[in-house]
Write an enzyme that holds these catalytic residues in place. Structure first.
Site, PDB file in Angstrom:
ATOM      1  N   SER A   1       0.828  -1.210   0.000  1.00  0.00           N
ATOM      2  CA  SER A   1       0.000   0.000   0.000  1.00  0.00           C
ATOM      3  C   SER A   1       0.861   1.258   0.000  1.00  0.00           C
ATOM      4  O   SER A   1       1.653   1.483   0.913  1.00  0.00           O
ATOM      5  CB  SER A   1      -0.916   0.002   1.224  1.00  0.00           C
ATOM      6  OG  SER A   1      -1.528   1.268   1.321  1.00  0.00           O
TER       7      SER A   1
ATOM      8  N   GLY B   1       1.006  -2.135   4.203  1.00  0.00           N
ATOM      9  CA  GLY B   1       1.534  -0.773   4.171  1.00  0.00           C
ATOM     10  C   GLY B   1       2.662  -0.630   5.162  1.00  0.00           C
ATOM     11  O   GLY B   1       3.845  -0.639   4.815  1.00  0.00           O
TER      12      GLY B   1
ATOM     13  N   MET C   1      -9.298   8.134   0.096  1.00  0.00           N
ATOM     14  CA  MET C   1     -10.175   8.430   1.246  1.00  0.00           C
ATOM     15  C   MET C   1     -10.737   9.829   1.103  1.00  0.00           C
ATOM     16  O   MET C   1      -9.998  10.761   0.760  1.00  0.00           O
ATOM     17  CB  MET C   1      -9.376   8.346   2.543  1.00  0.00           C
ATOM     18  CG  MET C   1      -8.655   7.024   2.729  1.00  0.00           C
ATOM     19  SD  MET C   1      -7.719   7.041   4.256  1.00  0.00           S
ATOM     20  CE  MET C   1      -6.944   5.429   4.192  1.00  0.00           C
TER      21      MET C   1
ATOM     22  N   MET D   1     -11.805  -6.052   5.126  1.00  0.00           N
ATOM     23  CA  MET D   1     -11.053  -5.105   5.955  1.00  0.00           C
ATOM     24  C   MET D   1     -10.713  -5.779   7.275  1.00  0.00           C
ATOM     25  O   MET D   1     -11.608  -6.244   7.982  1.00  0.00           O
ATOM     26  CB  MET D   1     -11.876  -3.844   6.238  1.00  0.00           C
ATOM     27  CG  MET D   1     -12.014  -2.847   5.107  1.00  0.00           C
ATOM     28  SD  MET D   1     -10.492  -2.189   4.360  1.00  0.00           S
ATOM     29  CE  MET D   1      -9.494  -1.711   5.755  1.00  0.00           C
TER      30      MET D   1
ATOM     31  N   HIS E   1      -1.223  -1.103  -4.150  1.00  0.00           N
ATOM     32  CA  HIS E   1      -2.511  -0.790  -3.522  1.00  0.00           C
ATOM     33  C   HIS E   1      -2.589   0.726  -3.297  1.00  0.00           C
ATOM     34  O   HIS E   1      -1.707   1.328  -2.687  1.00  0.00           O
ATOM     35  CB  HIS E   1      -2.607  -1.542  -2.197  1.00  0.00           C
ATOM     36  CG  HIS E   1      -3.952  -1.488  -1.548  1.00  0.00           C
ATOM     37  ND1 HIS E   1      -5.017  -2.256  -1.955  1.00  0.00           N
ATOM     38  CD2 HIS E   1      -4.402  -0.738  -0.501  1.00  0.00           C
ATOM     39  CE1 HIS E   1      -6.067  -1.994  -1.179  1.00  0.00           C
ATOM     40  NE2 HIS E   1      -5.722  -1.072  -0.291  1.00  0.00           N
TER      41      HIS E   1
ATOM     42  N   HIS F   1      -8.416   1.193  -4.075  1.00  0.00           N
ATOM     43  CA  HIS F   1      -9.382   0.914  -3.003  1.00  0.00           C
ATOM     44  C   HIS F   1     -10.080   2.226  -2.653  1.00  0.00           C
ATOM     45  O   HIS F   1      -9.465   3.123  -2.066  1.00  0.00           O
ATOM     46  CB  HIS F   1      -8.607   0.328  -1.802  1.00  0.00           C
ATOM     47  CG  HIS F   1      -9.437   0.079  -0.584  1.00  0.00           C
ATOM     48  ND1 HIS F   1      -8.879  -0.161   0.654  1.00  0.00           N
ATOM     49  CD2 HIS F   1     -10.783   0.009  -0.385  1.00  0.00           C
ATOM     50  CE1 HIS F   1      -9.840  -0.351   1.552  1.00  0.00           C
ATOM     51  NE2 HIS F   1     -10.997  -0.241   0.947  1.00  0.00           N
TER      52      HIS F   1
ATOM     53  N   ASP G   1      -6.884  -6.549   4.058  1.00  0.00           N
ATOM     54  CA  ASP G   1      -6.321  -5.205   4.105  1.00  0.00           C
ATOM     55  C   ASP G   1      -6.378  -4.640   5.525  1.00  0.00           C
ATOM     56  O   ASP G   1      -7.465  -4.391   6.057  1.00  0.00           O
ATOM     57  CB  ASP G   1      -7.117  -4.307   3.137  1.00  0.00           C
ATOM     58  CG  ASP G   1      -6.510  -2.921   2.995  1.00  0.00           C
ATOM     59  OD1 ASP G   1      -5.411  -2.693   3.516  1.00  0.00           O
ATOM     60  OD2 ASP G   1      -7.165  -2.079   2.340  1.00  0.00           O
ATOM     61  N   GLY G   2      -5.200  -4.421   6.103  1.00  0.00           N
ATOM     62  CA  GLY G   2      -5.105  -3.765   7.401  1.00  0.00           C
ATOM     63  C   GLY G   2      -4.356  -4.602   8.424  1.00  0.00           C
ATOM     64  O   GLY G   2      -4.790  -5.718   8.746  1.00  0.00           O
ATOM     65  N   GLY G   3      -3.239  -4.091   8.888  1.00  0.00           N
ATOM     66  CA  GLY G   3      -2.492  -4.773   9.951  1.00  0.00           C
ATOM     67  C   GLY G   3      -1.867  -6.093   9.541  1.00  0.00           C
ATOM     68  O   GLY G   3      -1.539  -6.917  10.398  1.00  0.00           O
TER      69      GLY G   3
ATOM     70  N   MET H   1     -12.339   4.369  -0.572  1.00  0.00           N
ATOM     71  CA  MET H   1     -13.043   4.558   0.703  1.00  0.00           C
ATOM     72  C   MET H   1     -13.751   5.901   0.609  1.00  0.00           C
ATOM     73  O   MET H   1     -13.383   6.875   1.282  1.00  0.00           O
ATOM     74  CB  MET H   1     -12.036   4.499   1.856  1.00  0.00           C
ATOM     75  CG  MET H   1     -11.581   3.077   2.153  1.00  0.00           C
ATOM     76  SD  MET H   1     -10.025   3.013   3.058  1.00  0.00           S
ATOM     77  CE  MET H   1      -8.881   3.166   1.701  1.00  0.00           C
TER      78      MET H   1
ATOM     79  N   ASP I   1      -4.927   3.696  -1.832  1.00  0.00           N
ATOM     80  CA  ASP I   1      -6.048   3.976  -0.932  1.00  0.00           C
ATOM     81  C   ASP I   1      -6.576   5.390  -1.128  1.00  0.00           C
ATOM     82  O   ASP I   1      -5.879   6.362  -0.849  1.00  0.00           O
ATOM     83  CB  ASP I   1      -5.587   3.835   0.525  1.00  0.00           C
ATOM     84  CG  ASP I   1      -5.380   2.392   0.931  1.00  0.00           C
ATOM     85  OD1 ASP I   1      -6.301   1.584   0.736  1.00  0.00           O
ATOM     86  OD2 ASP I   1      -4.291   2.081   1.447  1.00  0.00           O
TER      87      ASP I   1
ATOM     88  N   PHE J   1      -6.871   4.524   8.173  1.00  0.00           N
ATOM     89  CA  PHE J   1      -5.480   4.817   8.547  1.00  0.00           C
ATOM     90  C   PHE J   1      -4.612   3.573   8.363  1.00  0.00           C
ATOM     91  O   PHE J   1      -5.099   2.449   8.510  1.00  0.00           O
ATOM     92  CB  PHE J   1      -5.396   5.253  10.021  1.00  0.00           C
ATOM     93  CG  PHE J   1      -6.265   6.451  10.312  1.00  0.00           C
ATOM     94  CD1 PHE J   1      -5.808   7.737  10.070  1.00  0.00           C
ATOM     95  CD2 PHE J   1      -7.563   6.276  10.798  1.00  0.00           C
ATOM     96  CE1 PHE J   1      -6.623   8.843  10.312  1.00  0.00           C
ATOM     97  CE2 PHE J   1      -8.386   7.370  11.046  1.00  0.00           C
ATOM     98  CZ  PHE J   1      -7.914   8.658  10.797  1.00  0.00           C
ATOM     99  N   GLY J   2      -3.336   3.827   8.092  1.00  0.00           N
ATOM    100  CA  GLY J   2      -2.369   2.737   8.073  1.00  0.00           C
ATOM    101  C   GLY J   2      -1.934   2.410   9.490  1.00  0.00           C
ATOM    102  O   GLY J   2      -2.285   3.113  10.451  1.00  0.00           O
TER     103      GLY J   2
HETATM  104  C1  DX5 Z   1      -6.643   1.346   5.604  1.00  0.00           C
HETATM  105  C2  DX5 Z   1      -6.203   1.107   4.187  1.00  0.00           C
HETATM  106  C3  DX5 Z   1      -5.106   0.157   4.081  1.00  0.00           C
HETATM  107  C4  DX5 Z   1      -3.809   0.591   4.689  1.00  0.00           C
HETATM  108  C5  DX5 Z   1      -3.127  -0.639   5.188  1.00  0.00           C
HETATM  109  O1  DX5 Z   1      -7.802   2.060   5.634  1.00  0.00           O
HETATM  110  O2  DX5 Z   1      -7.278   0.612   3.413  1.00  0.00           O
HETATM  111  O3  DX5 Z   1      -4.881  -0.233   2.726  1.00  0.00           O
HETATM  112  O4  DX5 Z   1      -2.952   1.262   3.800  1.00  0.00           O
HETATM  113  O5  DX5 Z   1      -2.046  -0.253   5.917  1.00  0.00           O
HETATM  114  P1  DX5 Z   1      -1.370  -1.192   7.015  1.00  0.00           P
HETATM  115  O6  DX5 Z   1      -0.810  -2.382   6.279  1.00  0.00           O
HETATM  116  O7  DX5 Z   1      -0.325  -0.295   7.563  1.00  0.00           O
HETATM  117  O8  DX5 Z   1      -2.413  -1.577   8.012  1.00  0.00           O
HETATM  118 ZN    ZN Z   2      -6.751  -0.307   1.383  1.00  0.00          ZN
END
Ligand code: DX5
Ligand code: ZN
Length: 217
Positions: A8, A197, A37, A137, A33, A66, A175-177, A68, A35, A143-144
């Site tokens: 990401s 990310g 927002m 998700m 990826h 992606h 996606d996420g963590g 959002m 993102d 947020f990352g």
């Molecule tokens: C969060 C995003 C993710 C984010 C993931 O809302 O959709 O794509 O960049 O980041 P990490 O891998 O740091 O959780």
């Molecule tokens: Zn994403």
């Protein structure tokens, strides 16, 4: 099937975006990826068309966009012309999801639908055949670098069950963590695309972190 990795760009250094895209080009990552927002669907604003066009200019890998954002239908053409190869919209943001998914496909993009942590996989029952990808998700979007939500494993299993006979080739993206502590279990549960990310860009050697996440099994 070997899993795909979609690093990401959200966590990249925006003052050195070209350098980070070059790193991704040379890495074992499969997609990039992206993102988007809007500050309404999620409590954060990232970037828009100008930045995606700039990414596209240097990226040698498909852009996995992606969205959002609320009411994404208004902007699908523009995301396509900015350089999106795949477009993922949120189930929670679409009033007429079937129409939106068909529109994404008509534009020649891979069509994905994302579901938030509280949204059950079962809501996809009447659209699963039409999807190229489901994005689960594993954090609340916005947020990352947030903490992975373990209920994700159960949702992957639910989705495997739902798609087994009706769309066995659907991509299951998480996606996420995502990091080296959970990637292997995500894959063995049924995920085949991992977004990362923070696990990539906060690593001392991001290219190496991508390689490790790509070869994990
Ligand atoms: C969060 C995003 C993710 C984010 C993931 O809302 O959709 O794509 O960049 O980041 P990490 O891998 O740091 O959780
Ligand atoms: Zn994403």
């Amino acid at each position: 099937m070997n899993h795909l990795l979609s690093p990401s760009i959200l966590t990249a250094d925006f003052a050195n975006l070209q350098r980070d895209i070059d790193m991704l080009n040379q890495s074992e990552g499969d997609w990039i990826h992206v993102d988007v927002m809007d500050g309404v669907f999620v409590p954060n604003i990232s970037f828009g068309f100008a930045v995606i066009k700039a990414i596209k200019k240097y990226a040698q890998k498909p852009l996995d966009v992606h969205l959002m954002i609320v009411d994404p239908d208004r902007y699908l053409e523009e995301f396509k012309s900015a350089g999106a190869d795949g477009i993922t919209v949120h189930y929670e943001a679409c009033m007429h999801l079937n129409r939106t998914v068909n529109k994404i496909k008509e534009l020649g993009c891979r069509a994905g639908v994302a579901i938030n942590p509280h949204t059950p996989v079962a809501v996809l029952d009447d659209i699963i055949e039409d999807l190229d990808m489901v994005l689960i998700m594993s954090v609340n979007p916005g947020f990352g670098a947030q903490k992975f939500i373990p209920n994700t494993y159960k949702k992957i299993a639910d989705l495997k069950k739902l798609s087994a006979t009706r769309n066995p080739d659907v991509y299951i993206e998480i996606d996420g963590g995502v990091d080296e502590s959970n990637a292997a279990k995500l894959i063995s549960t049924g995920a085949n695309v991992l977004v990362a990310g923070n696990a990539v860009f906060s690593a001392a050697d991001p290219k190496n972190a991508i390689s490790r996440l790509k070869h994990i099994s």
